[in-house]
Design an enzyme around this catalytic site. Structure first.
Site, short mmCIF file in Angstrom:
data_model
loop_
_atom_site.label_atom_id
_atom_site.label_comp_id
_atom_site.label_asym_id
_atom_site.label_seq_id
_atom_site.Cartn_x
_atom_site.Cartn_y
_atom_site.Cartn_z
N TYR A 108 40.08 28.10 35.06
CA TYR A 108 39.85 26.47 35.00
C TYR A 108 38.75 25.97 35.17
CZ TYR A 108 40.50 22.07 37.62
OH TYR A 108 40.44 20.74 37.95
N HIS A 499 -12.70 50.75 5.20
CA HIS A 499 -11.75 49.59 4.64
C HIS A 499 -10.74 49.89 3.96
CE1 HIS A 499 -14.37 50.40 1.04
NE2 HIS A 499 -13.11 50.04 0.44
N HIS A 573 -5.12 53.76 1.70
CA HIS A 573 -5.99 54.70 2.07
C HIS A 573 -7.53 54.13 2.53
CE1 HIS A 573 -7.43 54.38 -2.09
NE2 HIS A 573 -8.59 54.93 -1.76
N THR A 575 -11.38 55.45 2.58
CA THR A 575 -12.22 56.42 2.14
C THR A 575 -13.41 56.87 3.48
OG1 THR A 575 -12.25 55.74 0.23
CG2 THR A 575 -14.16 56.95 0.63
N TRP A 608 -20.74 49.26 -8.78
CA TRP A 608 -20.38 49.74 -7.22
C TRP A 608 -20.59 51.20 -6.84
CZ3 TRP A 608 -16.31 53.05 -6.03
CH2 TRP A 608 -15.60 53.27 -7.36
#
Length: 614
Positions: A108, A499, A573, A575, A608
């Site tokens: 109800y 990094h 990855h 280094t 580099w």
């Protein structure tokens, strides 16, 4: 004679086997109208576990995972708070159980209206207007006159229900104020008993014979346990002396003493003329017989044996997956075809009582299958990848605004529960749309950056971007933790700027066409696949191999937008060291967390390799 010919033509008969004749045993089998009184129903539910489970299990399974509302977060919270306040889930479960047991029950919808005999006006329900929910059975609700107007919304249902209260008082209730659960469907109103008028039938009506057969079989097997081993002793002249009270008393004392001796030391002492043997009852086939009756009950109740009995699937290569999938499909059909239409007005009242009037709000029944952690992870990955694709660009234009995808993704992840605490984090840090800079802020930032460049390199427009070589990287933020691990493993000449390289394109590209990462800060949790490997000539570069969906996805996105990549595949990855003499097979890979900073865009420097960095 004509009738005889007609009978011969209408049915197959064989006088030799008596098939089809009055003496055919199969001809004595016919279906009778099943009649179950409320007392029998209650006795079966209370006295036997099979009827209880047949009634309760489908009702419980249809409510246990409940439903997921699709709306804005504040709307979802308001509706769910209202569901909790009114115990909607518990009331629907109770009504569903009682409807299946008695063939009829109702909830109800209490809105505090003055006259419950009038139709419920859902639009008049305001915030907090839903006061209470009350469960009633067909034993309390009596159907009134049936509505026979085919144009009426209530055709075939009572125009009013009468609720029998205390002191013989009765209250009329309009059907729009009731959420009706009818149990098993009644074949036709004309064949219904007066007590079941406008209601359905108990689900036990069609299953009780199978239940009684199974219970009787189990009971008979239980009584056989007491006769599993029977001792037989042959006594000379035993039958001839029966009737002599002194003889009978002597025999009872004799074998009582014999059993006592046997129970103490396992030895039975007999006279030389007495014979002894023991017979054991075999129960080898009884389990199969009982399980056959249980399978009949399972089929009658439409509940898999694995769910009904709570047992593991049996047999070669048996998993029970298909049975449970079919059962879950059946429960989902019951939710969508029976429960959802019955609850339509209740749900409208619930939304309005929660202060939600958005017509686009809806819900979906949550899936019943329990996902493993692996399945959750796969769904999370698929969802995240799909979201990234949606915010991709076509000809420089977003397919779907990032803010919209972000809000939808947050709602999905919160509902799935795959990221605990996401709700609290969003509240603390805000949504993506709240963190995005305004157009004015972007313009000001671009102008300031342009002024800081040398005059020869200043751009005349923000979208004037000449193609250049591209090197994208993310620096390791928690470098200290990784350096500590590296030193413990024997590394000596550790790279100063740890990094992860994401892109290395000697092919000039438009940097602004490369888009941006989903997250400016990326944390890779502890554990997962980690490995040490040497790169370059003679393994000069000692690197920690890692994996992260975000890195792989960004690399693939940049390459798809025109960047070059000169290696066969991309393997994220870090280094650790360049050169040096260290045996990587003896190095235990770093297993801790890795926190990466934002993406850094640079031009490639061909010299580099002269430095230490990768």
């Amino acid at each position: 004679m004509g009738n005889v010919v007609s009978m011969l033509r209408d049915g197959l008969m064989s006088l030799a086997s008596r098939m089809g004749t009055d003496r055919d045993k199969a001809a004595t089998t016919f279906y009778a109208q099943p009649l179950l009184s409320d007392e029998q129903i209650i006795a079966a539910y209370r006295g036997s576990w099979l009827p209880r489970k047949i009634v309760d299990i489908p009702a419980l399974d249809s409510c246990r995972k409940w439903r997921d509302w699709q709306a804005k977060k504040p709307q979802i919270e308001a509706i769910e708070d209202e569901e909790t306040r009114l115990n909607v889930k518990g009331k629907i479960l109770e009504a569903s159980k009682k409807g299946r047991l008695f063939g009829g029950a109702a909830v109800y919808i209490g809105t505090g209206d003055a006259n419950p005999a009038e139709a419920l006006d859902v639009e008049r329900v305001g915030k907090g207007g839903l006061k209470y929910l009350t469960v009633m059975t067909r034993r309390q609700l009596t159907a009134g006159e049936i509505d026979r107007d085919p144009a009426s919304d209530w055709y075939g249902r009572p125009k009013l229900y009468k609720l029998s209260g205390a002191n013989g008082m009765q209250m009329d209730i309009h059907p729009s104020r009731l959420v009706i659960f009818n149990g098993a469907m009644s074949p036709d109103e004309d064949f219904n008993q007066a007590v079941n008028l406008s209601w359905g039938e108990s689900v036990l009506t069609s299953t009780l014979d199978a239940i009684k057969n199974a219970d009787s079989t189990a009971g008979n097997i239980a009584s056989l346990i007491f006769e599993a081993k029977i001792d037989i002793i042959k006594v000379p002249q035993f039958s001839a002396n029966i009737g002599n009270q002194a003889y009978e008393d002597a025999v009872l004392r004799r074998y009582t003493l014999a059993n006592t001796i046997k129970g103490i030391n396992g030895t039975l002492i007999l006279d030389s003329e007495e014979e002894y043997e023991s017979k054991n009852a075999s129960f080898a086939a009884l389990t199969d017989i009982l399980m056959a009756f249980m399978q009949i009950v399972s089929g009658a109740a439409d509940i898999p044996v694995t769910r009904l009995l709570g047992q593991s699937p049996a047999g070669m290569n048996a998993t029970g997956t298909s049975d449970m999938k079919n059962y879950h499909d059946r429960i989902q059909s019951m939710q969508e075809l029976e429960m959802q239409p019955a609850m339509m007005r209740l749900d409208e009242c619930l939304e309005r009582s929660a202060g939600v009037t958005d017509p686009d709000v809806y819900y979906q029944w949550a899936p019943l299958e329990q996902m493993s952690e692996k399945e959750r992870a796969e769904i999370f990955k698929t969802t995240a990848d799909a979201a990234r694709q949606l915010v991709g660009s076509t000809a420089g234009q977003e397919i779907i605004p990032r803010e919209a995808v972000s809000d939808a993704l947050v709602n999905r992840l919160v509902e799935d529960g795959v990221l605990p605490g996401l709700d609290a984090a969003i509240e603390e840090y805000g949504k993506l749309s709240e963190q995005e800079p305004s157009e004015e802020e972007l313009t000001a930032a671009a102008a300031a950056a342009n002024q800081n460049r040398p005059p020869a390199n200043r751009r005349q427009a923000a979208n004037d971007s000449a193609p250049r070589t591209l090197y994208v990287r993310r620096d390791v933020i928690n470098r200290v933790e990784i350096v500590q691990w590296a030193k413990e493993q024997g590394f000596t000449n550790i790279v100063p700027d740890l990094h992860v390289t994401i892109a290395y394109s000697r092919t000039p590209v438009d940097w602004f066409a490369m888009g941006e990462s989903w997250a400016s800060r990326l944390e890779i949790g502890a554990g997962g696949p980690r490995q040490m490997e040497g790169f370059g000539a003679d393994g000069k570069y000692k690197a920690l191999l890692i994996t992260a969906v975000e890195l792989i996805w960004r690399h693939r996105e940049i390459v798809e937008k025109g960047a070059s990549w000169e290696w066969p595949e991309y393997q994220p990855h870090i280094t650790i060291q360049v050169g040096g003499d260290i045996d990587l097979s003896k190095v235990e890979p770093y297993q801790g967390r890795i926190i990466l900073g934002p993406e850094i865009f640079k031009e490639i420097k061909e010299d580099w390799q002269k430095g230490i960095n990768e």
